[in-house]
Design an enzyme around this catalytic site. Structure first.
Site, PDB file in Angstrom:
ATOM      1  N   PRO A 168       1.562  -9.189   4.784  1.00  0.00           N
ATOM      2  CA  PRO A 168       1.397  -9.284   3.536  1.00  0.00           C
ATOM      3  C   PRO A 168       2.584  -8.235   2.903  1.00  0.00           C
ATOM      4  CG  PRO A 168      -0.716  -8.943   4.650  1.00  0.00           C
ATOM      5  CD  PRO A 168       0.243  -8.877   5.452  1.00  0.00           C
TER       6      PRO A 168
ATOM      7  N   TYR B  82      -6.666   1.640   0.051  1.00  0.00           N
ATOM      8  CA  TYR B  82      -7.175   0.742  -1.151  1.00  0.00           C
ATOM      9  C   TYR B  82      -8.779   1.376  -1.036  1.00  0.00           C
ATOM     10  CZ  TYR B  82      -3.171  -1.953  -2.225  1.00  0.00           C
ATOM     11  OH  TYR B  82      -1.966  -2.207  -2.583  1.00  0.00           O
TER      12      TYR B  82
END
Ligand code: FMN
Length: 411
Positions: A35, A198
């Site tokens: 990603p 995150y």
């Protein structure tokens, strides 16, 4: 594009180019585009930039193609330009991408996540600096993120809202809803982003999680949100498609979360029917005496290998893997099952096709679209005939065509 090789033929291929089947999804090879956030979305939806960016990667022969971390709710983005999938109206914009990726023979894959306290910053080229009043005046105001505890990410960042149980329910629901939309958009693989500081990683780490309720405290409490999110995503995601989870195996400079913790997490993910563990590191920030992970080629491989051996689950190895022989060696020595690459794909979008050729895969050109492969096959034949090599035959041909043959003969 190549049709999938017959099983016998596949076994004769380098491991990197043997197909891999995960539940009902088969990727044509074990090369994965890792990603990569692009900061080019508009209201969360992908744009022509993404079609170009993913398009060039899709024609380059990789087996699994991830886009970027895609926020499950608007406030879960880092920047105004981050990708998101919080609204059904966004689905057709992603469907356009998955259709093209699938047409090129790659498996379309999406990573979903929530940035938590990292909300309200600029993108990578401005080093993720926090948004300010000046940005607000230009129509890009900062906003308050969510977090396990109200500890700002860094200087200039707003203190995040400490999540109450309603916020936690909402976030779990948002992951489930984003997964449902990803199915409708045509994705075959989903990855839950539990790494890189995150929100889900913020819950895992005692640096960022100071809660005293059931979502904090000991390791089991800190793992709870990630596990509940993955349970929800697994329940929504079709039974015949795999779920990956990416997590930071060690915190790096942030310290405290280490390999033992990751082994426990990996086992808990296995018990929740997660199919693939995607091994990364770092992102929490902060200072401890834990060393930063040296960025040597394949720097996550020793960790991926340990987690693979302990759980028996397939693992992804990522980090400075650029040489096809190195990638092949990692797979042959059963240290990982899938090789993910990010920056080298920016540099060389056709890395997979080039790697196939370097490893002697027959018909490597066929990893590319027919229009390209046909012409590359012709060039290969010309090169094999020696036509392109300077020598007496080619010198004579040039002399005739340049009208110099007679002059040369008269001399
Ligand atoms: C431009 C860029 C954007 C990235 N965005 C993401 C992301 O959205 N999600 C994620 O998990 N990792 C992200 N990463 C990390 C990569 O997926 C990968 O793990 C890391 O770059 C190491 O691999 P490499 O050495 O092959 O680049 C990003 C990396 C780059 C270079």
């Amino acid at each position: 594009m190549t049709d999938r090789p017959a099983p016998d033929a596949a076994a004769a291929l380098p491991k990197l180019f043997q197909p891999i089947t995960l539940r009902g999804v088969t990727a044509r090879n074990r090369v994965m585009v890792s990603p990569m956030c692009q900061y080019h979305s508009v209201n969360g939806s992908p744009t022509d930039w993404h079609m170009m960016h993913l398009g060039r990667l899709a024609v380059g022969g990789a087996g699994i193609l991830f886009g970027e971390e895609t926020a499950v709710e608007a406030r879960g983005r880092k920047t105004h330009e981050c990708a998101g999938l919080w609204d059904d109206a966004q689905i057709p914009h992603y469907a356009r991408l998955t259709e093209f990726i699938r047409q090129q023979g790659a498996v379309p894959a999406i990573q979903i996540g929530h940035c938590g306290r990292k909300a309200g910053c600029h993108g990578a080229v401005k080093d993720w600096a926090p948004l300010t009043e000046a940005d607000a005046a230009e129509g890009r105001p900062p906003w308050q993120g969510l977090a396990p505890s109200p500890i700002p990410y860094g200087p200039g960042f707003m203190a995040p809202k400490e999540m109450d149980t309603d916020d936690i329910r909402e976030v779990i629901d948002a992951f489930g809803e984003a997964a449902r939309r990803a199915v409708d958009a045509g994705y075959d693989i989903i990855d839950v982003h539990g790494a890189h500081g995150y929100l889900l990683h913020q819950f895992l780490s005692p640096i960022t999680n100071r809660r005293t309720d059931g979502y904090g405290g000991d390791r089991a409490g800190r793992m709870r949100l990630l596990l509940e999110v993955t349970e929800r995503v697994r329940a929504v995601w079709p039974k015949d498609r795999p779920v990956f989870v990416r997590f930071s195996v060690v915190d790096g400079k942030g310290g405290v979360w280490g390999l033992e913790d990751s082994l426990a997490l990996a086992q808990a993910l296995k018990e929740r029917d997660i199919d693939v563990l995607d091994i990364s590191s770092g992102g929490i920030g902060g200072e401890t005496d834990m060393p930063a992970l040296p960025r040597t080629p394949g720097y996550h491989v020793p960790f991926a290998e340990r987690i693979r051996a302990a759980t028996g689950l397939p693992v992804v190895a990522v980090g400075m893997i650029t040489d096809p022989r190195h990638a092949e060696d990692i797979l042959v020595r059963e240290r990982a099952d899938i090789i993910a690459i990010a920056r080298e794909f920016i540099w060389n979008a056709d890395w997979a096709a080039h790697a196939a050729k370097a490893l002697g895969v027959p018909g490597a050109n066929r990893l590319m679209p027919e229009e390209y492969a046909h012409r590359l096959d012709l060039r290969d034949r010309q090169q094999a005939m020696g036509f392109n090599r300077p020598g007496p035959e080619s010198a004579a041909a040039f002399a005739v065509l340049l009208g110099e043959a007679g002059a040369a003969a008269a001399q």
